[in-house]
Design a protein around this motif. Structure first.
Motif, short mmCIF file in Angstrom:
data_model
loop_
_atom_site.label_atom_id
_atom_site.label_comp_id
_atom_site.label_asym_id
_atom_site.label_seq_id
_atom_site.Cartn_x
_atom_site.Cartn_y
_atom_site.Cartn_z
N CYS A 129 0.81 -1.22 0.00
CA CYS A 129 0.00 0.00 0.00
C CYS A 129 0.85 1.27 0.00
CB CYS A 129 -0.93 0.01 1.21
SG CYS A 129 -2.20 -1.27 1.17
N PHE A 130 2.17 1.11 -0.01
CA PHE A 130 3.06 2.26 0.02
C PHE A 130 3.97 2.28 -1.19
CE2 PHE A 130 1.80 1.35 4.33
CZ PHE A 130 1.50 2.59 4.85
N LEU A 131 4.41 3.47 -1.56
CA LEU A 131 5.32 3.63 -2.69
C LEU A 131 6.74 3.26 -2.28
CD1 LEU A 131 4.01 7.07 -3.96
CD2 LEU A 131 3.55 4.84 -4.95
N PRO A 132 7.57 2.89 -3.23
CA PRO A 132 8.95 2.48 -2.90
C PRO A 132 9.88 3.66 -2.67
CG PRO A 132 8.59 2.32 -5.26
CD PRO A 132 7.27 2.72 -4.66
N ILE A 133 9.37 4.73 -2.05
CA ILE A 133 10.19 5.90 -1.74
C ILE A 133 9.76 6.41 -0.38
CG2 ILE A 133 10.43 6.58 -4.17
CD1 ILE A 133 8.36 8.78 -3.56
N ARG A 134 10.52 7.34 0.15
CA ARG A 134 10.14 8.06 1.36
C ARG A 134 10.23 9.55 1.08
NH1 ARG A 134 9.94 5.19 6.22
NH2 ARG A 134 10.49 2.99 5.99
N THR A 135 9.26 10.29 1.57
CA THR A 135 9.25 11.72 1.34
C THR A 135 10.33 12.41 2.15
OG1 THR A 135 7.96 13.75 1.62
CG2 THR A 135 7.46 11.95 3.10
N PRO A 136 10.98 13.44 1.60
CA PRO A 136 11.97 14.18 2.40
C PRO A 136 11.32 15.00 3.51
CG PRO A 136 11.62 15.23 0.25
CD PRO A 136 10.90 13.92 0.21
N LYS A 137 10.02 15.19 3.43
CA LYS A 137 9.31 15.91 4.47
C LYS A 137 8.90 14.96 5.59
CE LYS A 137 7.96 19.62 4.47
NZ LYS A 137 8.52 20.83 5.09
N TYR A 138 8.67 15.53 6.77
CA TYR A 138 8.10 14.81 7.91
C TYR A 138 8.94 13.59 8.30
CZ TYR A 138 4.46 17.67 5.93
OH TYR A 138 3.78 18.71 5.38
N GLY A 139 10.26 13.78 8.35
CA GLY A 139 11.12 12.74 8.88
C GLY A 139 11.28 11.54 7.96
N GLY A 140 11.07 11.71 6.67
CA GLY A 140 11.24 10.60 5.75
C GLY A 140 10.16 9.54 5.85
N GLN A 141 8.95 9.96 6.14
CA GLN A 141 7.86 9.00 6.24
C GLN A 141 7.56 8.36 4.89
OE1 GLN A 141 4.39 10.63 8.08
NE2 GLN A 141 5.47 11.38 9.88
N ARG A 142 7.00 7.16 4.95
CA ARG A 142 6.59 6.49 3.73
C ARG A 142 5.40 7.22 3.10
NH1 ARG A 142 5.27 0.57 5.61
NH2 ARG A 142 4.31 1.80 7.28
N VAL A 143 5.30 7.09 1.78
CA VAL A 143 4.20 7.72 1.05
C VAL A 143 3.19 6.65 0.69
CG1 VAL A 143 3.54 9.03 -0.99
CG2 VAL A 143 5.73 9.50 0.14
N ILE A 144 1.96 6.86 1.13
CA ILE A 144 0.92 5.89 0.88
C ILE A 144 0.47 5.98 -0.58
CG2 ILE A 144 -1.04 7.36 1.48
CD1 ILE A 144 -2.11 4.90 3.10
N ASP A 145 0.11 4.85 -1.16
CA ASP A 145 -0.24 4.77 -2.58
C ASP A 145 -1.75 4.59 -2.73
OD1 ASP A 145 -0.45 4.43 -5.27
OD2 ASP A 145 0.68 2.55 -5.37
N PHE A 146 -2.45 5.70 -2.97
CA PHE A 146 -3.89 5.62 -3.14
C PHE A 146 -4.31 5.34 -4.58
CE2 PHE A 146 -4.31 7.82 1.04
CZ PHE A 146 -5.16 6.89 1.62
N SER A 147 -3.34 4.96 -5.41
CA SER A 147 -3.73 4.43 -6.72
C SER A 147 -3.94 2.92 -6.66
CB SER A 147 -2.66 4.76 -7.77
OG SER A 147 -1.52 3.92 -7.65
N ASN A 148 -3.65 2.33 -5.50
CA ASN A 148 -3.82 0.88 -5.30
C ASN A 148 -5.22 0.61 -4.75
OD1 ASN A 148 -3.75 -1.81 -4.39
ND2 ASN A 148 -1.55 -1.69 -3.95
#
Length: 790
Positions: free
Chosen positions: A381-400
């Protein structure tokens, strides 16, 4: 771009274009609509006309004159009776029409939810490219021009789509010269604000995301470019000076959408509706844009999420509450403070947060303000990257689809818990939301994935918990239409009042009151139409300040009144753990709760920030204006605070009528005016709040002491009975709170007596010139009927 075809302002002719095309090697392919789409033409209604592709289409509406050339896919329009025009507009990539097979149709009097329009439709196809369907809709009675550009992939391979032009013109005119044209606009991220820039200085284009408005400071002639829908593409609007050696009387504009998607074979989309509007009142044009956004997204804010003053718990928890988590406060402190100072009847309880839920935009992270922690969905449910914002949190994938299903289940579970209670679902920390690599579905744009994550909460609340609201904090504002009820329209603003921050620090945001002032002005047109605007929490005395300072009374008065006028929420960010001065308690009593009336910044295009806010109020028993004027700083600036306001243009009042003016804080009848009202000077860190009421030939209520919005909250009815010579009304009263009626008395009348219905409370009357005041104190917090005899 169009520059390689002809210089700005150069005469544009069919012969020139066709000659250039022939010299280029190939003539445009021409076809007839009745050969291309026989079934559609055969069944077309009588108001639809088919044209050969080479036929220029010319038509007029009540206010517009329009020309469309299907061969070149160019068009022009002008506002009749004015110098305002947009010429040689194109949308094809590179402004290159060679090789495109184009057909056209024209429909008169098309009835839509936005009104009645005359519409030109262009269909185009070219080998190896996305087909297009371009629609140009011109209002029959107004000045709205709606532009839409849909695409379809009829090739054999997927095609990447980044940015797509909807309209580009190097010749846009308002009359006069560009040194008088001021550029203003609204961004998508709530921490981005605006500038006031002369168009002649825009050597590099200025880009805004929601709207871009240009106004002639001398004439008021204005152009608004903005979006109406936000379904798939994120809009952008550019303005650049357009001299090009022809004189400073035109500008270059561009409206486009960012998609960043891969369009699979056989896929198609309709495209956004973008608005082009020439007008004489830029502020009203922005409000009109918001009205169209509300219609497009079926928002109906005041109907579906009203600030219902008869539902005290709802207003207290959702719109007017204690909000002190950043100030070191606690619920226990606030409860005791409210009880000890008699504030419960003003805020209808402590105004706690109610039940809370959190949208799952980022994967990790702890709870905030009592909200649940972020979601822990399966790894897919998450993308294979982490956002540089908010402590490098995972980015959720709402295209799934799996992510969407899990989010819907979570939202329904939350909404079904205590469904009859108030509360809010928070949309937070998504202001960097974008189209990230590695999505499950590469055809979904960032707009669509955002909607996929937000709509389950909107639907769950609407279906299962109608007394709850959806509120947003750090998020892209324009992604939230139809999802969010209460929208933060600024960055964090409860870190203090003002500070001297060096530009060398490159501070992205200050967290100061400045954020509320700028954000509220920038997005005032949304308030009460698309969202209830939230200017964030504010202080009146004690907060967690790094320098240990407390708010002065002037700072407290300005920030409290500003939030009570410019927005529709009151979230006081105070610790409430020390004794407070009585003047701060009085401030708190006079600003709460909000009503559904909204204000606009009168001087938005004159100064940054805007200092003057006008709130038209309409009730069954009458109409009046609340006009607020602020001096935000420690400086006296008489050029601002001795300004003259035009009754019609600035205050939206009749220029030939006389109006009575009363000021709330000084408790003074200022006098009357007709045509022009002159604001009086203000001291540093101060504000005036005027009530402006049309003068009548009989005694008229012009103000009350209960609320800074002058009668808007507390007066439920008021009317003068000429036969009985009595001014009567009904007011919401607070037990133990001294209440005053302020009545304008014209010549020939004098107050005789007052009766408070069947209530035992006594009342006193006092006359000072043309002002009659009636004072009483209610023993219980109920409605009070009053009658003043003359």
């Amino acid at each position: 771009m169009s520059e390689k075809k002809s210089a700005s302002g150069e005469p544009f002719t069919r012969r020139k274009v066709l000659t250039q095309a022939a010299q280029g090697a190939a003539m445009v392919s021409i076809s007839f609509l009745n050969n291309l789409l026989p079934a559609e033409v055969a069944s077309a209604p009588s108001n639809k006309t088919s044209y050969p592709a080479e036929k220029i289409i010319e038509f007029e509406t009540d206010k517009l004159k329009v020309t469309v050339d299907p061969v070149t896919c160019r068009w022009s329009a002008e506002l009749k009776g004015s110098e305002m025009q947009i010429n040689n507009v194109h949308f094809l990539p590179g402004d290159d029409f060679v090789g495109w097979k184009v057909s056209s149709s024209f429909r008169r009097n098309e009835s839509t939810k936005f009104g009645s329009f005359d519409k030109v439709t262009l269909h185009g196809a070219k080998a190896g490219h996305l087909d297009f369907e371009f629609e140009l809709s011109c209002s029959k009675s107004g000045s709205d021009i709606l532009v839409s550009l849909g695409r379809s992939n009829q090739t054999e391979v997927p095609i990447d789509l980044e940015d797509m032009d909807y309209f580009v013109s190097s010749d846009v005119r308002l009359g006069g010269t560009t040194d008088k044209w001021i550029s203003f606009g609204t961004q998508s991220r709530n921490r981005d604000y605006y500038d006031l820039l002369p168009v002649e200085c825009l050597i590099t284009s200025k880009v805004y995301a929601v709207n871009h408005v240009v106004r002639d400071m001398d004439t008021g002639n204005s152009l608004l470019m903005g979006h109406i829908t936000t379904s798939k593409g994120a809009s952008r609007f550019e303005v650049t000076q357009g001299w090009r050696g022809k004189g400073p009387d035109r500008m270059k504009v561009r409206g486009y959408c960012s998609y960043k998607v891969t369009v699979p074979k056989g896929a198609n989309f309709k495209g956004e509706k973008l608005l082009i509007s020439f007008n004489y009142d830029a502020l009203r044009a922005m409000e009109h844009q918001a009205d169209l956004i509300s219609i497009a997204h079926d928002i109906r804010l005041k109907e579906r999420r009203p600030i219902n003053l008869d539902d005290q718990e709802l207003v207290a928890n959702n719109y007017s509450r204690y909000h002190g988590w950043m100030s070191g406060g606690s619920a226990a402190n606030a409860k005791k403070f409210f009880e000890d100072n008699g504030l419960g009847s003003f805020y209808w309880g402590m105004g706690g947060p109610g039940q809370q839920g959190t949208f799952g935009f980022y994967g990790s992270g702890g709870a905030t303000q009592g909200r649940p922690s972020r979601v822990t969905y399966p790894v897919e449910c998450f993308l294979p990257i982490r956002t540089p914002k908010y402590g490098g949190q995972r980015v959720i994938d709402f295209s799934n689809p799996l992510t969407i299903r899990l989010e819907r289940e979570r939202a329904l579970q939350w909404a079904c818990t205590d469904p009859g209670e108030t509360g809010r679902a928070e949309m937070d920390f998504a202001d960097w939301w974008d189209r990230w690599p590695g999505q499950f579905n590469p055809y979904m744009s960032s707009m669509e994935t955002y909607h996929a994550g937000g709509m389950p909460w909107r639907e769950a609340i609407d279906q299962r918990s109608p007394r709850k609201v959806v509120r947003s904090n750090m998020q892209p504002v324009d992604h939230s239409y139809g999802i969010v009820d209460i929208c933060r329209i600024s960055e964090d603003a409860d870190h203090g009042y003002e500070a001297s921050i060096s530009p060398l620090t490159q501070t992205e945001f200050t967290g100061l009151f400045t954020e509320s002032v700028l954000g509220s002005a920038n997005r005032a047109f949304y308030n009460g139409r698309v969202f209830w605007n939230d200017g964030d929490g504010f202080h009146i005395y004690k907060y967690n300040s790094s320098d240990g300072k407390l708010y002065s009374y002037g700072e407290a008065k300005v920030t409290a009144v500003f939030h009570a006028i410019a927005g529709s929420t009151l979230f006081i960010s105070e610790a409430f753990d020390v004794p407070y001065p009585e003047d701060r308690i009085e401030l708190m009593k006079r600003i709460s709760p909000p009503t559904m009336d909204v204000a606009y910044p009168v001087d938005l295009f004159i100064r940054k920030p805007a200092h003057i806010w006008n709130m038209p109020i309409e009730r069954a028993f009458g109409q009046w204006n609340v006009l607020a004027v602020f001096n935000f700083t420690g400086k006296v600036s008489r050029d601002i605070f001795e300004a003259k306001l035009d009754a019609a243009d600035d205050l939206r009042l009749a220029p030939d009528k006389e109006y009575i003016v009363y000021e709330f804080w000084t408790k003074k009848l200022i006098g009357s005016f007709k045509g022009t009202f002159t604001i009086r000077p203000l001291n540093p860190y101060d504000c005036d709040v005027y009530s402006i009421v049309e003068r009548q030939p009989y005694p008229t209520l012009v103000s009350t002491s209960r609320h800074v919005r002058h009668m808007a909250f507390d007066v439920k009815d008021s009317r003068y009975d000429a036969e009985k010579k009595v001014l009567q009304g009904i007011s919401r009263a607070v037990a133990g709170d001294p209440y005053q009626l302020r009545i304008y008395v014209p010549d020939g009348f004098s107050g005789k007596s007052v009766k408070m219905g069947n209530r035992p409370e006594g009342a006193t009357m006092r006359t000072d010139g043309s002002l009659l005041t009636v004072d009483f104190t209610a023993s219980v917090s109920k409605d009070v009927e009053w009658n003043v005899f003359f």
